[in-house]
Design a protein around this motif. Structure first.
Motif: not given
Length: 152
Positions: A126-150
């Motif tokens: 897949h194509a991908r972006s990996a981005v550093g951020v200052a904060e995430l919801p609830l203090g989580a260390p990571v968050e991931v989104e997907l786009i899939v073809e179906v």
């Protein structure tokens, strides 16, 4: 072989869909694509860890949390249309709550990308972006989104 069978062969069980923490749905289909909302590393309804990568959370642990987050994304896809309708993974966007000076975001999000490769083989590339951020919801260390073809 179906994706369901491949998951079973790998000993991977999709979790239940993580409940949204705000006003959104876990996944939406538009045409031949499914877009997931950002998925956190929830395990049994609780965050697996909190904190910034490179400080409270090690990069190695964060990589495992990215794997957990992408499993939650696959669970959202499965609940919406069934995992066996996935044709290919199109894109992954990963966010890493980063301590000052931490620049290893791509290695952390490899946890998600590598799992998708294990499950989907060439269809998981897949194509991908990996981005550093200052904060995430609830203090989580990571968050991931997907786009899939179906399949239709």
């Amino acid at each position: 072989m179906t994706w369901t069978a491949k998951l079973a062969e790998l000993g991977i069980e999709l979790p239940g869909v993580a409940a949204p923490v705000a006003a959104y749905v876990p996944a939406v289909r538009s045409g031949s694509q499914v877009f997931t909302s950002g998925q956190l590393p929830f395990v049994d309804g609780s965050l697996a860890a909190t904190g910034k990568v490179g400080a409270e959370v090690s990069p190695e642990d964060a990589k495992q949390h990215a794997r957990t987050a992408v499993l939650n994304g696959l669970a959202a896809v499965h609940a919406l249309i069934g995992i066996d309708k996935v044709v290919r993974v199109v894109k992954v966007v990963g966010f890493v709550a980063s301590a000052e000076g931490f620049t290893g975001q791509p290695a952390v999000i490899n946890g998600a990308s590598e799992l998708l490769g294990e499950v989907f083989g060439d269809a998981g590339v897949h194509a991908r972006s990996a981005v550093g951020v200052a904060e995430l919801p609830l203090g989580a260390p990571v968050e991931v989104e997907l786009i899939v073809e179906v399949a239709e």
